[in-house]
Design a protein around this motif. Structure first.
Motif, PDB file in Angstrom:
ATOM      1  N   ASP A  14       5.190  12.803  -1.444  1.00 24.95           N
ATOM      2  CA  ASP A  14       3.989  12.000  -1.326  1.00 24.95           C
ATOM      3  C   ASP A  14       3.172  12.341  -2.573  1.00 24.95           C
ATOM      4  O   ASP A  14       2.527  13.393  -2.638  1.00 24.95           O
ATOM      5  CB  ASP A  14       3.232  12.350  -0.038  1.00 24.95           C
ATOM      6  CG  ASP A  14       1.954  11.541   0.111  1.00 24.95           C
ATOM      7  OD1 ASP A  14       1.414  11.105  -0.927  1.00 24.95           O
ATOM      8  OD2 ASP A  14       1.484  11.359   1.244  1.00 24.95           O
ATOM      9  N   THR A  29      -2.377  17.458   4.347  1.00 31.42           N
ATOM     10  CA  THR A  29      -2.134  16.173   3.691  1.00 31.42           C
ATOM     11  C   THR A  29      -2.870  15.087   4.457  1.00 31.42           C
ATOM     12  O   THR A  29      -3.478  15.336   5.493  1.00 31.42           O
ATOM     13  CB  THR A  29      -0.614  15.892   3.630  1.00 31.42           C
ATOM     14  OG1 THR A  29      -0.374  14.711   2.846  1.00 31.42           O
ATOM     15  CG2 THR A  29      -0.001  15.712   5.016  1.00 31.42           C
ATOM     16  N   HIS A  30      -2.793  13.874   3.934  1.00 35.30           N
ATOM     17  CA  HIS A  30      -3.313  12.685   4.629  1.00 35.30           C
ATOM     18  C   HIS A  30      -2.415  12.431   5.853  1.00 35.30           C
ATOM     19  O   HIS A  30      -1.205  12.672   5.779  1.00 35.30           O
ATOM     20  CB  HIS A  30      -3.200  11.521   3.645  1.00 35.30           C
ATOM     21  CG  HIS A  30      -3.940  10.283   4.024  1.00 35.30           C
ATOM     22  ND1 HIS A  30      -3.615   9.530   5.131  1.00 35.30           N
ATOM     23  CD2 HIS A  30      -4.969   9.649   3.424  1.00 35.30           C
ATOM     24  CE1 HIS A  30      -4.416   8.486   5.186  1.00 35.30           C
ATOM     25  NE2 HIS A  30      -5.259   8.534   4.168  1.00 35.30           N
ATOM     26  N   TYR A  54      -9.282  14.710  -7.891  1.00 34.43           N
ATOM     27  CA  TYR A  54     -10.328  15.158  -6.946  1.00 34.43           C
ATOM     28  C   TYR A  54     -10.954  16.415  -7.521  1.00 34.43           C
ATOM     29  O   TYR A  54     -10.385  17.035  -8.425  1.00 34.43           O
ATOM     30  CB  TYR A  54      -9.710  15.480  -5.568  1.00 34.43           C
ATOM     31  CG  TYR A  54      -9.068  14.276  -4.930  1.00 34.43           C
ATOM     32  CD1 TYR A  54      -9.803  13.429  -4.097  1.00 34.43           C
ATOM     33  CD2 TYR A  54      -7.742  13.938  -5.201  1.00 34.43           C
ATOM     34  CE1 TYR A  54      -9.224  12.296  -3.535  1.00 34.43           C
ATOM     35  CE2 TYR A  54      -7.156  12.806  -4.644  1.00 34.43           C
ATOM     36  CZ  TYR A  54      -7.906  11.992  -3.818  1.00 34.43           C
ATOM     37  OH  TYR A  54      -7.337  10.874  -3.284  1.00 34.43           O
ATOM     38  N   ALA A  99       0.804  10.431  -3.725  1.00 31.85           N
ATOM     39  CA  ALA A  99      -0.346   9.511  -3.648  1.00 31.85           C
ATOM     40  C   ALA A  99      -1.475   9.927  -4.584  1.00 31.85           C
ATOM     41  O   ALA A  99      -2.181   9.080  -5.121  1.00 31.85           O
ATOM     42  CB  ALA A  99      -0.852   9.426  -2.211  1.00 31.85           C
ATOM     43  N   HIS A 100      -1.647  11.246  -4.783  1.00 37.67           N
ATOM     44  CA  HIS A 100      -2.752  11.752  -5.619  1.00 37.67           C
ATOM     45  C   HIS A 100      -2.355  11.945  -7.070  1.00 37.67           C
ATOM     46  O   HIS A 100      -3.192  12.354  -7.871  1.00 37.67           O
ATOM     47  CB  HIS A 100      -3.203  13.131  -5.119  1.00 37.67           C
ATOM     48  CG  HIS A 100      -3.821  13.131  -3.763  1.00 37.67           C
ATOM     49  ND1 HIS A 100      -4.278  14.278  -3.152  1.00 37.67           N
ATOM     50  CD2 HIS A 100      -4.073  12.125  -2.886  1.00 37.67           C
ATOM     51  CE1 HIS A 100      -4.769  13.991  -1.969  1.00 37.67           C
ATOM     52  NE2 HIS A 100      -4.649  12.690  -1.775  1.00 37.67           N
ATOM     53  N   ASN A 110       0.857  -1.193   0.000  1.00 35.78           N
ATOM     54  CA  ASN A 110       0.000   0.000   0.000  1.00 35.78           C
ATOM     55  C   ASN A 110       0.890   1.240   0.000  1.00 35.78           C
ATOM     56  O   ASN A 110       2.112   1.142   0.180  1.00 35.78           O
ATOM     57  CB  ASN A 110      -0.980  -0.008   1.190  1.00 35.78           C
ATOM     58  CG  ASN A 110      -0.275  -0.055   2.529  1.00 35.78           C
ATOM     59  OD1 ASN A 110       0.419   0.892   2.902  1.00 35.78           O
ATOM     60  ND2 ASN A 110      -0.414  -1.158   3.235  1.00 35.78           N
ATOM     61  N   HIS A 122      -4.371   2.706  -4.035  1.00 35.76           N
ATOM     62  CA  HIS A 122      -5.536   2.234  -3.279  1.00 35.76           C
ATOM     63  C   HIS A 122      -6.794   2.318  -4.151  1.00 35.76           C
ATOM     64  O   HIS A 122      -6.871   3.131  -5.076  1.00 35.76           O
ATOM     65  CB  HIS A 122      -5.709   3.116  -2.031  1.00 35.76           C
ATOM     66  CG  HIS A 122      -6.856   2.680  -1.188  1.00 35.76           C
ATOM     67  ND1 HIS A 122      -8.024   3.400  -1.094  1.00 35.76           N
ATOM     68  CD2 HIS A 122      -7.013   1.575  -0.427  1.00 35.76           C
ATOM     69  CE1 HIS A 122      -8.864   2.751  -0.293  1.00 35.76           C
ATOM     70  NE2 HIS A 122      -8.277   1.646   0.122  1.00 35.76           N
ATOM     71  N   SER A 182      -1.188   9.892   6.755  1.00 35.94           N
ATOM     72  CA  SER A 182      -0.137   8.954   6.341  1.00 35.94           C
ATOM     73  C   SER A 182       1.219   9.649   6.184  1.00 35.94           C
ATOM     74  O   SER A 182       2.255   9.096   6.571  1.00 35.94           O
ATOM     75  CB  SER A 182      -0.542   8.307   5.013  1.00 35.94           C
ATOM     76  OG  SER A 182       0.526   7.629   4.425  1.00 35.94           O
ATOM     77  N   THR A 183       1.225  10.842   5.604  1.00 35.82           N
ATOM     78  CA  THR A 183       2.479  11.574   5.351  1.00 35.82           C
ATOM     79  C   THR A 183       3.193  11.835   6.676  1.00 35.82           C
ATOM     80  O   THR A 183       4.397  11.568   6.811  1.00 35.82           O
ATOM     81  CB  THR A 183       2.182  12.925   4.650  1.00 35.82           C
ATOM     82  OG1 THR A 183       1.149  12.756   3.694  1.00 35.82           O
ATOM     83  CG2 THR A 183       3.421  13.491   3.997  1.00 35.82           C
ATOM     84  N   THR A 187       3.693  17.063  -0.362  1.00 34.55           N
ATOM     85  CA  THR A 187       2.589  16.322  -0.985  1.00 34.55           C
ATOM     86  C   THR A 187       2.063  17.087  -2.202  1.00 34.55           C
ATOM     87  O   THR A 187       1.814  18.288  -2.115  1.00 34.55           O
ATOM     88  CB  THR A 187       1.441  16.139   0.031  1.00 34.55           C
ATOM     89  OG1 THR A 187       1.931  15.420   1.161  1.00 34.55           O
ATOM     90  CG2 THR A 187       0.267  15.376  -0.577  1.00 34.55           C
ATOM     91  N   SER A 202       0.110   6.198  -4.357  1.00 36.22           N
ATOM     92  CA  SER A 202      -0.806   5.199  -3.789  1.00 36.22           C
ATOM     93  C   SER A 202      -1.676   4.646  -4.905  1.00 36.22           C
ATOM     94  O   SER A 202      -2.168   5.395  -5.753  1.00 36.22           O
ATOM     95  CB  SER A 202      -1.709   5.830  -2.732  1.00 36.22           C
ATOM     96  OG  SER A 202      -2.805   4.970  -2.473  1.00 36.22           O
TER      97      SER A 202
HETATM   98  C1  LIG Z   1      -4.175   7.697   0.140  1.00 29.40           C
HETATM   99  C2  LIG Z   1      -3.025   8.506   0.616  1.00 29.40           C
HETATM  100  C3  LIG Z   1      -1.931   7.930   1.289  1.00 29.40           C
HETATM  101  C4  LIG Z   1      -1.919   6.497   1.734  1.00 29.40           C
HETATM  102  O1  LIG Z   1      -1.992   5.602   0.705  1.00 29.40           O
HETATM  103  P1  LIG Z   1      -2.594   4.117   0.985  1.00 29.40           P
HETATM  104  O2  LIG Z   1      -2.342   3.425  -0.301  1.00 29.40           O
HETATM  105  O3  LIG Z   1      -4.028   4.289   1.314  1.00 29.40           O
HETATM  106  O4  LIG Z   1      -1.804   3.530   2.109  1.00 29.40           O
HETATM  107  C5  LIG Z   1      -0.869   8.743   1.607  1.00 29.40           C
HETATM  108  N1  LIG Z   1      -0.854  10.041   1.311  1.00 29.40           N
HETATM  109  C6  LIG Z   1      -1.884  10.637   0.676  1.00 29.40           C
HETATM  110  C7  LIG Z   1      -1.792  12.098   0.350  1.00 29.40           C
HETATM  111  C8  LIG Z   1      -3.009   9.902   0.337  1.00 29.40           C
HETATM  112  O5  LIG Z   1      -4.056  10.491  -0.245  1.00 29.40           O
END
Ligand SMILES: *Cc1c(COP(=O)(O)O)cnc(C)c1O
Length: 372
Positions: free
Chosen positions: A157, A85-86, A286, A159-160, A59, A183, A88-89, A131, A181
């Protein structure tokens, strides 16, 4: 009863197409640990993202966490980052024993402000973790100059930002390393998944990453690092292969959705629409809207939409330094632009199969309360 519209909806290939691509995996009984599907998928990604090196993970979050881990920064080192940010960062920094240093974002893209990054550098700073919010690229050239000048590692990051390009260059080419990401809820998905991209000249530097992902094994009897298990499996890689065949059509459909939103909401007083700048090939990840002095505030609009079975999302809210697990330590850092955006933003439903009628229905509800 009105049809429910969620903020996102996963893109799905035809089931037969998935099964066809899965068949060799099924027959081989090689289900994880970098089998043929993972290797094929990584090669396809290298070409699509136009990057030199690609590695797939279970992931996005663990990809980022393992990538940072692989740099072995001294405990307590500082990483300059964004709170918009999410979580996660921020977690990826803190879970590596490092200290997040939050700086504010720019109002038009909500990405990290390079001037503030520069001001926040101390002798303990080792990296910048920025990000690409909503797929809007950070100021990649300026951040690179700052990182070079101060010998900092620059991590994105992303991810987007799958498929985003700046002046024709794949976004994964900027900085030392990027994490995408994949996901189920993202523009391009592998059910669960994450992708790290970097340059071939850094193969040796990031070599520990490819071992940390698999418990730290460097060979069947050598465990070189305190690793984790963050491997992508073959069913996920197959989903990636099949979805990658359709990604350009999916992004084109998202573009149509965005154009309809722009047509309906552009120029309405109290509604601010965020857009990428002209050198960016965007992925329409988005559809963020700021309600700022509109007839109703953001929370009221979200509530109103939900009474019509339309589910928009406060994304990002809260900003990460104000999350319960961080607020005692970082709650009072000065990030007024990020804080204000988090109070005003709503991401409206956005996915490839959202119809023009659905977009009109969403906009009709929002505009129904408009005052001239
Ligand atoms: C979705 C997301 C993540 C995490 O990714 P996962 O694949 O869900 O673990 C990290 N950073 C941002 C900005 C995200 O949108």
């Amino acid at each position: 009863m009105e049809k429910r519209i969620n903020v996102t909806r996963s893109s799905m290939p035809e089931l037969d197409e998935y099964i066809e691509e899965l068949r060799p995996v099924w027959e081989s009984r090689w289900l994880s640990n970098r089998g043929a599907a993972s290797i094929k998928f990584e090669n396809m990604l290298r070409s699509y993202l136009d990057v030199e090196e690609v590695y797939c993970f279970a992931n996005g979050h663990v990809a980022l966490e393992v990538a940072i881990n692989s740099l072995f920064f001294p405990a307590g080192s500082e990483v300059i980052t964004t709170p918009y940010t999410h979580c996660s960062t921020t977690h990826a920094i803190v879970r590596n024993g490092l200290k997040p240093v939050f700086v504010d974002v720019e109002p038009h893209t909500l990405t990290i402000d390079p001037d503030l990054v520069e001001q926040a550098i101390t002798e303990k700073t080792v990296a910048i973790l920025a990000t690409h919010v909503y797929g809007f690229p950070c100021q990649v050239e300026r951040l690179q100059r700052i990182a070079d000048e101060h010998h900092l590692t620059l991590i994105y990051d992303a991810a987007h930002a799958f498929g985003v390009r700046v002046n024709g260059v794949g976004i994964g080419n900027y900085g030392d390393l990027s994490m995408f990401s994949t996901h189920a809820t993202k523009v391009f998905h592998t059910i669960e998944g994450g992708i790290v991209t970097y340059k071939s000249c850094d193969l040796e530097r990031f070599d520990p990453m490819n071992k940390l992902v698999n418990f730290g094994f460097s060979s069947p009897e050598d465990i070189d690092y305190v690793g984790t298990n963050a491997r992508m499996n073959e069913f996920e890689a197959v989903m990636g292969i099949v979805n990658l065949h359709h990604i350009d059509e999916e992004i084109a459909k998202r573009k149509k959705v965005a154009e309809q939103y722009w047509k309906r909401l552009e120029g309405v007083r109290g509604i601010i629409l965020l857009r990428p700048s002209s050198e960016v090939k965007w992925n329409y990840a988005y559809f963020p809207v700021l309600f700022d002095g509109y007839a109703l505030d953001r929370n009221q609009i979200q509530q109103l939409l939900s009474t019509h079975q339309i589910y928009a999302r406060k994304y990002f809210f809260p900003i990460t330094n104000e999350a319960k697990c961080y607020v005692d330590t970082y709650g009072d850092v000065c990030v007024p632009v990020a804080r204000s955006a988090a109070q005003k933003v709503l991401t409206l439903p956005m996915y490839a199969d959202l119809s023009r009628d659905d977009v009109d229905r969403i906009c009709d509800v929002i505009l129904s309360v408009r005052k001239e």
